[in-house]
Write a protein that holds these residues in place. Structure first.
Motif, PDB file in Angstrom:
ATOM      1  N   THR A 197      40.841  63.765  56.741  1.00 49.40           N
ATOM      2  CA  THR A 197      40.415  63.413  58.096  1.00 49.40           C
ATOM      3  C   THR A 197      41.258  62.267  58.634  1.00 49.40           C
ATOM      4  O   THR A 197      41.483  61.278  57.925  1.00 49.40           O
ATOM      5  CB  THR A 197      38.924  63.015  58.135  1.00 49.40           C
ATOM      6  N   THR A 198      41.736  62.400  59.861  1.00 48.07           N
ATOM      7  CA  THR A 198      42.453  61.329  60.541  1.00 48.07           C
ATOM      8  C   THR A 198      41.698  60.962  61.811  1.00 48.07           C
ATOM      9  O   THR A 198      40.986  61.794  62.385  1.00 48.07           O
ATOM     10  CB  THR A 198      43.898  61.750  60.873  1.00 48.07           C
ATOM     11  N   PHE A 199      41.825  59.698  62.248  1.00 46.84           N
ATOM     12  CA  PHE A 199      41.018  59.194  63.346  1.00 46.84           C
ATOM     13  C   PHE A 199      41.893  58.620  64.454  1.00 46.84           C
ATOM     14  O   PHE A 199      43.034  58.204  64.230  1.00 46.84           O
ATOM     15  CB  PHE A 199      40.064  58.098  62.860  1.00 46.84           C
ATOM     16  N   ASN A 200      41.313  58.584  65.646  1.00 50.49           N
ATOM     17  CA  ASN A 200      41.904  57.886  66.778  1.00 50.49           C
ATOM     18  C   ASN A 200      40.756  57.523  67.706  1.00 50.49           C
ATOM     19  O   ASN A 200      39.601  57.862  67.436  1.00 50.49           O
ATOM     20  CB  ASN A 200      42.959  58.742  67.485  1.00 50.49           C
ATOM     21  N   GLU A 201      41.043  56.836  68.793  1.00 47.12           N
ATOM     22  CA  GLU A 201      40.005  56.485  69.744  1.00 47.12           C
ATOM     23  C   GLU A 201      40.521  56.752  71.151  1.00 47.12           C
ATOM     24  O   GLU A 201      41.733  56.709  71.416  1.00 47.12           O
ATOM     25  CB  GLU A 201      39.593  55.019  69.598  1.00 47.12           C
ATOM     26  N   VAL A 202      39.601  57.027  72.052  1.00 46.21           N
ATOM     27  CA  VAL A 202      39.989  57.375  73.410  1.00 46.21           C
ATOM     28  C   VAL A 202      39.153  56.568  74.397  1.00 46.21           C
ATOM     29  O   VAL A 202      37.942  56.366  74.195  1.00 46.21           O
ATOM     30  CB  VAL A 202      39.816  58.893  73.665  1.00 46.21           C
ATOM     31  N   ASN A 203      39.802  56.090  75.435  1.00 43.17           N
ATOM     32  CA  ASN A 203      39.140  55.385  76.527  1.00 43.17           C
ATOM     33  C   ASN A 203      38.525  56.419  77.463  1.00 43.17           C
ATOM     34  O   ASN A 203      39.228  57.192  78.119  1.00 43.17           O
ATOM     35  CB  ASN A 203      40.152  54.509  77.273  1.00 43.17           C
ATOM     36  N   MET A 204      37.199  56.454  77.539  1.00 40.65           N
ATOM     37  CA  MET A 204      36.503  57.473  78.320  1.00 40.65           C
ATOM     38  C   MET A 204      36.317  57.105  79.784  1.00 40.65           C
ATOM     39  O   MET A 204      35.772  57.893  80.560  1.00 40.65           O
ATOM     40  CB  MET A 204      35.130  57.744  77.687  1.00 40.65           C
ATOM     41  N   LYS A 205      36.764  55.917  80.182  1.00 40.33           N
ATOM     42  CA  LYS A 205      36.531  55.469  81.559  1.00 40.33           C
ATOM     43  C   LYS A 205      37.146  56.403  82.604  1.00 40.33           C
ATOM     44  O   LYS A 205      36.480  56.713  83.611  1.00 40.33           O
ATOM     45  CB  LYS A 205      37.054  54.046  81.745  1.00 40.33           C
ATOM     46  N   PRO A 206      38.410  56.866  82.441  1.00 40.55           N
ATOM     47  CA  PRO A 206      38.958  57.767  83.464  1.00 40.55           C
ATOM     48  C   PRO A 206      38.124  59.031  83.670  1.00 40.55           C
ATOM     49  O   PRO A 206      37.886  59.444  84.817  1.00 40.55           O
ATOM     50  CB  PRO A 206      40.354  58.092  82.919  1.00 40.55           C
ATOM     51  N   ILE A 207      37.670  59.636  82.584  1.00 42.82           N
ATOM     52  CA  ILE A 207      36.857  60.852  82.711  1.00 42.82           C
ATOM     53  C   ILE A 207      35.485  60.524  83.292  1.00 42.82           C
ATOM     54  O   ILE A 207      34.954  61.267  84.127  1.00 42.82           O
ATOM     55  CB  ILE A 207      36.720  61.555  81.344  1.00 42.82           C
ATOM     56  N   MET A 208      34.903  59.398  82.889  1.00 42.85           N
ATOM     57  CA  MET A 208      33.593  59.009  83.410  1.00 42.85           C
ATOM     58  C   MET A 208      33.677  58.727  84.907  1.00 42.85           C
ATOM     59  O   MET A 208      32.779  59.116  85.671  1.00 42.85           O
ATOM     60  CB  MET A 208      33.067  57.794  82.647  1.00 42.85           C
ATOM     61  N   ASP A 209      34.744  58.066  85.342  1.00 40.56           N
ATOM     62  CA  ASP A 209      34.920  57.811  86.780  1.00 40.56           C
ATOM     63  C   ASP A 209      35.101  59.120  87.551  1.00 40.56           C
ATOM     64  O   ASP A 209      34.522  59.302  88.628  1.00 40.56           O
ATOM     65  CB  ASP A 209      36.136  56.901  87.003  1.00 40.56           C
TER      66      ASP A 209
END
Length: 402
Positions: A199-211
């Motif tokens: 398993t490999t991980f990353n993170e994503v900023n959800m603000k653009p999709i939420m806006d």
């Protein structure tokens, strides 16, 4: 004339089934195409419908019994249908036990109506009967439940207030695993023992999709006939694009061969009371956001009601699992064979992030990609996740194909 109620023809991959629930009991009247019994297999729940109007005269396979394809489940008397609704009180010992004769002055209830009244704490005397001689039918009981005042205070029953086990009692409750949950357990163990899973991980900023979602959700719902704009459609479309760029993540291993799929059938893991199921979005590359959301909702409702077909749960090339709906912050999902990868979504959590040298609070989500290292290299897996991250943090890339 007596008609045999038989188990349906099972698919080739299903050897037998278990009688899950009898919706009709001996002595009860049924209409043509009305649901009689559910048969649970290790993949789907199959419904057995009445071939004609009649009365259930015999149940051969009780709940919990294992049955083969075409095996006798019970018998239906079609001649008794002519005398319905009196047929609901057929002179069978089991029917009499289920629905005892009412005392003088008490309303007459069919077995089905009596069951509904007991389950919903209805006063039989308050139900208006429309059947012969004022008999209360199942439809009368259902109507009474629908018209029951919602604001009426309901005294909590002792069972509702008491815990499952009394404090201090060393009691155990043993229930058999459902066939579906048993099969899921076998496949999960098989996946872990037969794959080089990583398993490999990353993170994503959800603000653009939420806006974007907050700006257009009302117009989206109005334009697409009540279909709501959620997050899953963005992830499905981003996954489709990432799979096109990394075809190995969309492949499968068949013996000594690698099968590369020129289409993206995305499975969406859904938790149901009977166990984990993975309905598939066929040709997701051709679906719009509205079609993705609408199809996911439809499949989710089918999963809840146990009405998914075998065709709707087979043939996926990649799976997305959203543990975030239950509050999971981080997890390592297990690959669904013969697929070689699965994407895990998680809870959106506000966290302090460094942006252009400043600390900013952003809604972040961890992404996890579990993959079969026999086929997918680390570079390919990481590149896939980075592509997902870029597309989600800048949704315009999905439209511009960049």
């Amino acid at each position: 004339m007596a008609i045999e109620i038989k188990a349906p023809a099972f698919p080739e991959s299903v050897a037998d089934g278990t009688v899950a629930t009898w919706h009709k009991q001996v002595g009860e009247a049924v209409k043509r195409d009305e649901l009689i019994v559910d048969i649970e297999t290790d993949k789907v729940v199959m419904e057995v419908l009445a071939e004609a109007d009649g009365v259930i005269t015999e149940i051969v396979a009780e709940e919990g019994a294992t049955v083969l394809s075409g095996e006798l489940l019970g018998k239906l008397d079609t001649e008794a249908a002519a005398s319905a609704p009196a047929a609901s009180a057929a002179p069978a010992a089991t029917a009499e036990a289920a629905a005892p004769a009412p005392a003088a002055g008490e309303p007459q209830l069919s077995p089905a109506a009596r069951k509904i009244a007991e389950e919903n704490a209805l006063d039989p005397a308050a139900i208006k009967g429309t059947g012969k001689d004022g008999r209360v039918t199942k439809e009368d009981a259902v109507a009474a439940v629908a018209n029951k005042p919602a604001a009426a205070p309901k005294a909590p029953t002792p069972a509702a207030q008491a815990p499952l086990f009394a404090e201090g009692d060393r009691v155990e409750k043993r229930v058999p695993m459902t066939r579906l949950r048993t099969r899921v357990a076998e496949r999960l163990v098989e996946a872990q023992s037969s794959m080089a899973m990583l398993t490999t991980f990353n993170e994503v900023n959800m603000k653009p999709i939420m806006d974007l979602r907050n700006k257009y959700k009302d117009l989206f719902e109005k334009t697409h006939n009540g279909v709501r704009l959620g997050f899953m459609s963005f992830f499905v479309k981003a996954a489709v694009e990432a799979l096109k760029r990394q075809p190995g993540v969309n492949a499968s291993i068949d013996g000594g061969d690698i099968v590369y799929h020129g289409y993206q059938d995305i499975g969406v893991a859904v938790s149901s009371e009977r166990g984990l199921v993975v309905p598939v979005l066929r040709n997701a590359e051709f679906m719009s956001l509205a079609e993705v959301e609408g199809t996911i909702r439809e499949l989710g409702l089918k999963a809840r009601d146990g009405k998914l077909t075998l065709e709707e749960m087979t043939g996926g090339t990649f799976t997305i699992s959203n543990g975030g709906v239950f509050g999971s912050l981080l997890s390592t999902p297990i690959v669904n064979p013969p697929q070689t990868a699965i994407l895990g979504m998680h809870k959106i959590q506000d966290r302090p992030m460094a942006v252009d040298g400043e600390v900013v609070i952003l809604p972040m989500m961890y992404l996890a990609l579990s993959y079969d290292h026999r086929l997918i290299d680390g570079k390919e897996a990481v590149t896939f996740l980075v592509t997902m991250k870029d597309l989600l943090e800048d949704p315009a890339r999905l439209l511009l194909d960049i």
